[in-house]
Design a protein around this motif. Structure first.
Motif, PDB file in Angstrom:
ATOM      1  N   GLY A 162       0.815  -1.213   0.000  1.00  0.00           N
ATOM      2  CA  GLY A 162       0.000   0.000   0.000  1.00  0.00           C
ATOM      3  C   GLY A 162       0.843   1.255   0.000  1.00  0.00           C
ATOM      4  O   GLY A 162       0.452   2.279  -0.574  1.00  0.00           O
ATOM      5  N   LEU A 163       2.014   1.199   0.631  1.00  0.00           N
ATOM      6  CA  LEU A 163       2.995   2.288   0.522  1.00  0.00           C
ATOM      7  C   LEU A 163       3.610   2.298  -0.867  1.00  0.00           C
ATOM      8  O   LEU A 163       3.702   3.339  -1.520  1.00  0.00           O
ATOM      9  CB  LEU A 163       4.096   2.121   1.561  1.00  0.00           C
ATOM     10  N   GLN A 164       4.044   1.145  -1.349  1.00  0.00           N
ATOM     11  CA  GLN A 164       4.740   1.081  -2.632  1.00  0.00           C
ATOM     12  C   GLN A 164       3.884   1.614  -3.778  1.00  0.00           C
ATOM     13  O   GLN A 164       4.396   2.239  -4.710  1.00  0.00           O
ATOM     14  CB  GLN A 164       5.179  -0.353  -2.904  1.00  0.00           C
ATOM     15  N   LEU A 165       2.576   1.389  -3.704  1.00  0.00           N
ATOM     16  CA  LEU A 165       1.684   1.875  -4.760  1.00  0.00           C
ATOM     17  C   LEU A 165       1.641   3.392  -4.857  1.00  0.00           C
ATOM     18  O   LEU A 165       1.192   3.939  -5.861  1.00  0.00           O
ATOM     19  CB  LEU A 165       0.266   1.342  -4.533  1.00  0.00           C
ATOM     20  N   LEU A 166       2.139   4.087  -3.842  1.00  0.00           N
ATOM     21  CA  LEU A 166       2.162   5.550  -3.871  1.00  0.00           C
ATOM     22  C   LEU A 166       3.257   6.084  -4.781  1.00  0.00           C
ATOM     23  O   LEU A 166       3.249   7.260  -5.138  1.00  0.00           O
ATOM     24  CB  LEU A 166       2.375   6.106  -2.459  1.00  0.00           C
ATOM     25  N   PRO A 181       7.936  -2.986 -15.300  1.00  0.00           N
ATOM     26  CA  PRO A 181       7.501  -1.668 -14.822  1.00  0.00           C
ATOM     27  C   PRO A 181       5.977  -1.545 -14.792  1.00  0.00           C
ATOM     28  O   PRO A 181       5.281  -1.987 -15.701  1.00  0.00           O
ATOM     29  CB  PRO A 181       8.106  -0.702 -15.840  1.00  0.00           C
ATOM     30  N   HIS A 182       5.493  -0.943 -13.709  1.00  0.00           N
ATOM     31  CA  HIS A 182       4.063  -0.667 -13.555  1.00  0.00           C
ATOM     32  C   HIS A 182       3.915   0.754 -13.013  1.00  0.00           C
ATOM     33  O   HIS A 182       4.657   1.157 -12.115  1.00  0.00           O
ATOM     34  CB  HIS A 182       3.406  -1.639 -12.572  1.00  0.00           C
ATOM     35  N   ALA A 183       2.957   1.493 -13.531  1.00  0.00           N
ATOM     36  CA  ALA A 183       2.707   2.846 -13.038  1.00  0.00           C
ATOM     37  C   ALA A 183       2.062   2.796 -11.666  1.00  0.00           C
ATOM     38  O   ALA A 183       1.136   2.010 -11.432  1.00  0.00           O
ATOM     39  CB  ALA A 183       1.808   3.603 -14.013  1.00  0.00           C
ATOM     40  N   GLY A 184       2.560   3.627 -10.759  1.00  0.00           N
ATOM     41  CA  GLY A 184       1.950   3.759  -9.443  1.00  0.00           C
ATOM     42  C   GLY A 184       1.000   4.941  -9.399  1.00  0.00           C
ATOM     43  O   GLY A 184       0.682   5.542 -10.429  1.00  0.00           O
ATOM     44  N   LEU A 185       0.574   5.283  -8.199  1.00  0.00           N
ATOM     45  CA  LEU A 185      -0.367   6.388  -8.031  1.00  0.00           C
ATOM     46  C   LEU A 185       0.311   7.754  -8.109  1.00  0.00           C
ATOM     47  O   LEU A 185      -0.352   8.768  -8.284  1.00  0.00           O
ATOM     48  CB  LEU A 185      -1.099   6.250  -6.696  1.00  0.00           C
ATOM     49  N   GLY A 186       1.631   7.787  -7.955  1.00  0.00           N
ATOM     50  CA  GLY A 186       2.370   9.037  -8.092  1.00  0.00           C
ATOM     51  C   GLY A 186       2.097  10.056  -7.001  1.00  0.00           C
ATOM     52  O   GLY A 186       2.218  11.252  -7.224  1.00  0.00           O
ATOM     53  N   ALA A 219       6.580  10.180   4.113  1.00  0.00           N
ATOM     54  CA  ALA A 219       5.432  11.082   4.225  1.00  0.00           C
ATOM     55  C   ALA A 219       5.663  12.306   3.355  1.00  0.00           C
ATOM     56  O   ALA A 219       6.780  12.829   3.265  1.00  0.00           O
ATOM     57  CB  ALA A 219       5.206  11.512   5.672  1.00  0.00           C
ATOM     58  N   LYS A 220       4.586  12.741   2.712  1.00  0.00           N
ATOM     59  CA  LYS A 220       4.590  13.981   1.946  1.00  0.00           C
ATOM     60  C   LYS A 220       3.224  14.631   2.122  1.00  0.00           C
ATOM     61  O   LYS A 220       2.205  14.093   1.660  1.00  0.00           O
ATOM     62  CB  LYS A 220       4.863  13.719   0.470  1.00  0.00           C
ATOM     63  N   GLY A 221       3.197  15.771   2.790  1.00  0.00           N
ATOM     64  CA  GLY A 221       1.913  16.412   3.047  1.00  0.00           C
ATOM     65  C   GLY A 221       1.012  15.515   3.872  1.00  0.00           C
ATOM     66  O   GLY A 221       1.389  15.061   4.955  1.00  0.00           O
ATOM     67  N   ASN A 222      -0.175  15.243   3.359  1.00  0.00           N
ATOM     68  CA  ASN A 222      -1.151  14.415   4.069  1.00  0.00           C
ATOM     69  C   ASN A 222      -1.053  12.937   3.721  1.00  0.00           C
ATOM     70  O   ASN A 222      -1.880  12.136   4.166  1.00  0.00           O
ATOM     71  CB  ASN A 222      -2.570  14.899   3.759  1.00  0.00           C
ATOM     72  N   VAL A 223      -0.032  12.558   2.952  1.00  0.00           N
ATOM     73  CA  VAL A 223       0.132  11.176   2.492  1.00  0.00           C
ATOM     74  C   VAL A 223       1.338  10.552   3.180  1.00  0.00           C
ATOM     75  O   VAL A 223       2.430  11.120   3.175  1.00  0.00           O
ATOM     76  CB  VAL A 223       0.322  11.129   0.959  1.00  0.00           C
TER      77      VAL A 223
END
Length: 210
Positions: A91-95, A104-109, A179-183
């Motif tokens: 769930g972290l990695q998908l960010l 390669p797979h695109a994440g949520l960025g 962590a970045k902002g609220n994520v």
């Protein structure tokens, strides 16, 4: 009462995560409702969101996008409404921007970076399974060093070092939490990390990102 949406997309130890969130809220004396859901409307309206993940990056990504409207609801809550978000393990990695597990797979960025395989020393095995120190840098979610439980072969290679709020070492140094902002997210499993993990979940459920 605030609602914490624990996203159910067919991946992750939901039962353990739900129990840990309930216990953490109780121990921190917080009035929180933990809702296990894949309903986009519930996720979009939630006060806080937790995304678990067990398995491969690509498999979890496919499962997430297979739920109609789920990713759009997640983005609405996190990017537009600025709701606090916590990703756990995959769930972290998908960010990340990209994951390199099985191609390669695109994440949520949502946090810049690439998910890469751990570079282990001779004699070390993958996956990395077990307890390891998390070295904290003083973020509100992880104010001090503690012992956490990991199960992973890949790690989040952060493009911006300032997003790393905790690190660990197995073969190489790697981010244990970002962590970045609220994520935010943890490579370790707080629901399996006893007092250290419960404390983090409790802090997340009252975290007000700046």
């Amino acid at each position: 009462m605030q609602t914490v949406a624990l996203i159910d997309y067919g991946s992750g130890n939901l039962h353990s995560a739900e129990k840990a969130l309930v216990r953490a809220a109780t121990e921190a004396d917080l009035n929180r409702t933990i809702t296990v859901t894949d309903d986009p409307a519930v996720i979009a309206a939630a006060d806080r969101i937790v995304l678990p993940g067990v398995g491969s990056f690509g498999g979890c990504r496919r499962a997430l996008y297979a739920r109609p409207g789920l990713v759009d609801a997640l983005r609405e809550a996190v990017s537009e409404r600025q709701r606090p978000f916590l990703g756990i393990c995959v769930g972290l990695q998908l960010l990340a921007d990209t994951g390199l597990e099985y191609g390669p797979h695109a994440g949520l960025g949502l946090i810049p970076g690439t998910v890469r395989q751990l570079s282990v020393s001779p004699g070390q095995k993958l996956p990395h399974i077990g307890w390891n120190d998390v070295i904290a840098v003083g973020h509100k979610l992880i104010p001090q060093t503690g012992d956490a439980y990991f199960v992973h072969s890949y790690y989040f290679d952060a493009a911006d070092p300032t997003t790393v709020i905790g690190s660990a070492h197995y073969g190489c140094a790697f981010p244990a939490a970002l962590a970045k902002g609220n994520v935010a997210g943890t490579q370790f499993h707080p629901e399996k990390s006893q007092a250290f993990g419960l404390a983090l979940l409790g802090r997340f459920m009252e975290w007000e990102p700046e």
